[in-house]
Design a protein around this motif. Structure first.
Motif, PDB file in Angstrom:
ATOM      1  N   GLU A 137      20.635  22.522  -2.893  1.00  0.00           N
ATOM      2  CA  GLU A 137      21.241  23.414  -3.881  1.00  0.00           C
ATOM      3  C   GLU A 137      21.091  24.854  -3.402  1.00  0.00           C
ATOM      4  O   GLU A 137      20.760  25.760  -4.159  1.00  0.00           O
ATOM      5  N   LEU A 138      21.349  25.062  -2.114  1.00  0.00           N
ATOM      6  CA  LEU A 138      21.130  26.366  -1.495  1.00  0.00           C
ATOM      7  C   LEU A 138      21.874  27.481  -2.220  1.00  0.00           C
ATOM      8  O   LEU A 138      23.079  27.430  -2.423  1.00  0.00           O
ATOM      9  N   GLU A 139      21.109  28.479  -2.618  1.00  0.00           N
ATOM     10  CA  GLU A 139      21.662  29.718  -3.164  1.00  0.00           C
ATOM     11  C   GLU A 139      21.088  30.868  -2.336  1.00  0.00           C
ATOM     12  O   GLU A 139      19.889  30.907  -2.074  1.00  0.00           O
ATOM     13  N   MET A 140      21.925  31.778  -1.925  1.00  0.00           N
ATOM     14  CA  MET A 140      21.481  32.906  -1.110  1.00  0.00           C
ATOM     15  C   MET A 140      22.139  34.185  -1.589  1.00  0.00           C
ATOM     16  O   MET A 140      23.277  34.168  -2.074  1.00  0.00           O
ATOM     17  N   GLN A 141      21.419  35.269  -1.433  1.00  0.00           N
ATOM     18  CA  GLN A 141      21.995  36.589  -1.679  1.00  0.00           C
ATOM     19  C   GLN A 141      22.679  37.014  -0.389  1.00  0.00           C
ATOM     20  O   GLN A 141      22.045  37.539   0.528  1.00  0.00           O
ATOM     21  N   VAL A 142      23.957  36.769  -0.307  1.00  0.00           N
ATOM     22  CA  VAL A 142      24.707  37.122   0.901  1.00  0.00           C
ATOM     23  C   VAL A 142      25.019  38.613   0.856  1.00  0.00           C
ATOM     24  O   VAL A 142      25.631  39.096  -0.101  1.00  0.00           O
ATOM     25  N   PRO A 143      24.601  39.361   1.859  1.00  0.00           N
ATOM     26  CA  PRO A 143      24.857  40.814   1.835  1.00  0.00           C
ATOM     27  C   PRO A 143      26.338  41.113   2.016  1.00  0.00           C
ATOM     28  O   PRO A 143      27.147  40.218   2.294  1.00  0.00           O
ATOM     29  N   GLN A 144      26.687  42.375   1.843  1.00  0.00           N
ATOM     30  CA  GLN A 144      28.068  42.772   2.079  1.00  0.00           C
ATOM     31  C   GLN A 144      28.421  42.499   3.533  1.00  0.00           C
ATOM     32  O   GLN A 144      27.727  42.934   4.458  1.00  0.00           O
ATOM     33  N   LEU A 145      29.502  41.752   3.738  1.00  0.00           N
ATOM     34  CA  LEU A 145      29.852  41.310   5.078  1.00  0.00           C
ATOM     35  C   LEU A 145      30.782  42.316   5.753  1.00  0.00           C
ATOM     36  O   LEU A 145      31.576  42.991   5.094  1.00  0.00           O
ATOM     37  N   PRO A 146      30.701  42.410   7.064  1.00  0.00           N
ATOM     38  CA  PRO A 146      31.533  43.375   7.789  1.00  0.00           C
ATOM     39  C   PRO A 146      32.999  42.973   7.798  1.00  0.00           C
ATOM     40  O   PRO A 146      33.358  41.813   7.563  1.00  0.00           O
ATOM     41  N   SER A 147      33.845  43.931   8.096  1.00  0.00           N
ATOM     42  CA  SER A 147      35.278  43.692   8.201  1.00  0.00           C
ATOM     43  C   SER A 147      35.602  43.033   9.541  1.00  0.00           C
ATOM     44  O   SER A 147      34.769  42.972  10.460  1.00  0.00           O
ATOM     45  N   PHE A 148      36.828  42.575   9.658  1.00  0.00           N
ATOM     46  CA  PHE A 148      37.278  41.965  10.903  1.00  0.00           C
ATOM     47  C   PHE A 148      37.190  42.968  12.051  1.00  0.00           C
ATOM     48  O   PHE A 148      36.739  42.637  13.154  1.00  0.00           O
ATOM     49  N   GLU A 149      37.594  44.186  11.809  1.00  0.00           N
ATOM     50  CA  GLU A 149      37.553  45.220  12.856  1.00  0.00           C
ATOM     51  C   GLU A 149      36.111  45.519  13.260  1.00  0.00           C
ATOM     52  O   GLU A 149      35.820  45.709  14.451  1.00  0.00           O
ATOM     53  N   GLN A 150      35.205  45.559  12.304  1.00  0.00           N
ATOM     54  CA  GLN A 150      33.795  45.785  12.633  1.00  0.00           C
ATOM     55  C   GLN A 150      33.234  44.633  13.466  1.00  0.00           C
ATOM     56  O   GLN A 150      32.456  44.849  14.401  1.00  0.00           O
ATOM     57  N   ALA A 151      33.628  43.410  13.125  1.00  0.00           N
ATOM     58  CA  ALA A 151      33.164  42.245  13.874  1.00  0.00           C
ATOM     59  C   ALA A 151      33.687  42.270  15.305  1.00  0.00           C
ATOM     60  O   ALA A 151      32.969  41.909  16.249  1.00  0.00           O
ATOM     61  N   GLN A 152      34.927  42.704  15.483  1.00  0.00           N
ATOM     62  CA  GLN A 152      35.489  42.813  16.827  1.00  0.00           C
ATOM     63  C   GLN A 152      34.685  43.770  17.688  1.00  0.00           C
ATOM     64  O   GLN A 152      34.425  43.505  18.871  1.00  0.00           O
ATOM     65  N   GLN A 153      34.287  44.890  17.129  1.00  0.00           N
ATOM     66  CA  GLN A 153      33.512  45.875  17.873  1.00  0.00           C
ATOM     67  C   GLN A 153      32.078  45.399  18.097  1.00  0.00           C
ATOM     68  O   GLN A 153      31.499  45.599  19.164  1.00  0.00           O
ATOM     69  N   ALA A 154      31.504  44.735  17.073  1.00  0.00           N
ATOM     70  CA  ALA A 154      30.106  44.303  17.153  1.00  0.00           C
ATOM     71  C   ALA A 154      29.888  43.297  18.273  1.00  0.00           C
ATOM     72  O   ALA A 154      28.849  43.328  18.951  1.00  0.00           O
ATOM     73  N   GLN A 155      30.834  42.399  18.497  1.00  0.00           N
ATOM     74  CA  GLN A 155      30.605  41.361  19.496  1.00  0.00           C
ATOM     75  C   GLN A 155      30.534  41.914  20.919  1.00  0.00           C
ATOM     76  O   GLN A 155      30.011  41.251  21.823  1.00  0.00           O
ATOM     77  N   LYS A 156      30.999  43.144  21.107  1.00  0.00           N
ATOM     78  CA  LYS A 156      30.860  43.778  22.419  1.00  0.00           C
ATOM     79  C   LYS A 156      29.388  44.074  22.727  1.00  0.00           C
ATOM     80  O   LYS A 156      29.032  44.293  23.891  1.00  0.00           O
ATOM     81  N   ARG A 157      28.542  44.079  21.669  1.00  0.00           N
ATOM     82  CA  ARG A 157      27.124  44.417  21.833  1.00  0.00           C
ATOM     83  C   ARG A 157      26.221  43.174  21.819  1.00  0.00           C
ATOM     84  O   ARG A 157      25.013  43.291  21.630  1.00  0.00           O
TER      85      ARG A 157
END
Length: 240
Positions: free
Chosen positions: A74-94
């Protein structure tokens, strides 16, 4: 009820054993959309495995050895605000695994695996130098979908495996193996569009590190979230 499964060498994590998340997903698909799976031994590759399903639990065996066990969660989690698609594209370079990777041939996060072979999930810090949130873009290949056009659940489990590791330890990760994964699938995936994978730290206690991860659509719809518990290997720099 018993079923048979084979973890192909394509789905390896370490060179000779199954990727932990994929292996957990092989068990979880016999349970439901929210499950907790514990690994008891390294999943062997290219061997016939038996899944024993009783009521709300499932166990994976190689001959008489228990490899993994799972139960309804019965997993419940406080999922934080997730990044945008553009942010994810830039993040994976790191992604730190481009230059130094314990298992470069890993099905999920191995940079040596080509698209259509591995998942190529490479989360990096959304903000350079800030390890509170990592993200990347994931393009599932066509063969990961079932005959009805839905993304198979075992690949959702796999996709949220390694990110919980990279999300758990920041820039100074120590070598660790997955001990337990708990995951909830919120909505099924039929679109072939790229997805966003995000991950973040939850806790760090001695040899046990815990990270969270989520899959979301480009529009921000939450698809699945997970918690991964990792056990640091003996001799790593953070042993306690």
């Amino acid at each position: 009820m018993n079923n048979q499964e084979i973890i192909s060498s394509r789905f390896r994590g370490p060179p000779t054993t199954g990727n932990g998340g994929y292996s957990c997903g092989v068990v979880a698909k016999h349970i439901g959309d929210c499950a907790k799976v514990r690994l008891h031994a390294s999943p062997p590759l290219d061997q016939t495995l038996e899944v024993k399903v009783t009521n709300d639990c499932a166990e994976l065996y190689f001959t008489d050895e228990l490899i993994a066990s799972g139960v309804i969660s019965e997993l419940e989690m406080q999922v934080p605000q997730l990044p945008s698609f553009e942010q994810a594209q830039q993040a994976q370079k790191r992604f730190i695994g481009y230059e130094d990777h314990i298992f470069p041939g890993c099905f999920v996060c191995g940079p040596e695996r080509d698209h259509g072979d591995g998942l190529r999930i490479f989360p990096g810090p959304v903000i350079e130098g800030n390890w509170s949130m990592l993200a990347c873009v994931w393009q599932p290949s066509d063969d990961l979908y079932d005959h009805e056009g839905f993304l198979k659940p075992e690949f959702i489990w796999a996709a949220l495996d390694c990110p919980t590791y990279f999300g758990s330890g920041g820039a100074n990760l120590s070598k660790a193996l997955l001990g337990e994964q708990e995951l909830r699938i919120v909505s099924s995936v039929k679109s072939k569009s790229p997805l966003i994978v995000s991950c973040w730290p939850i806790s760090d206690e001695g040899r046990k590190i815990v990270g969270g991860a989520a899959i979301s659509s480009q529009e921000g719809e939450l698809i699945a979230f997970a918690k991964g518990t990792w056990i640091r290997l003996q001799g790593s720099s953070s042993d306690a």
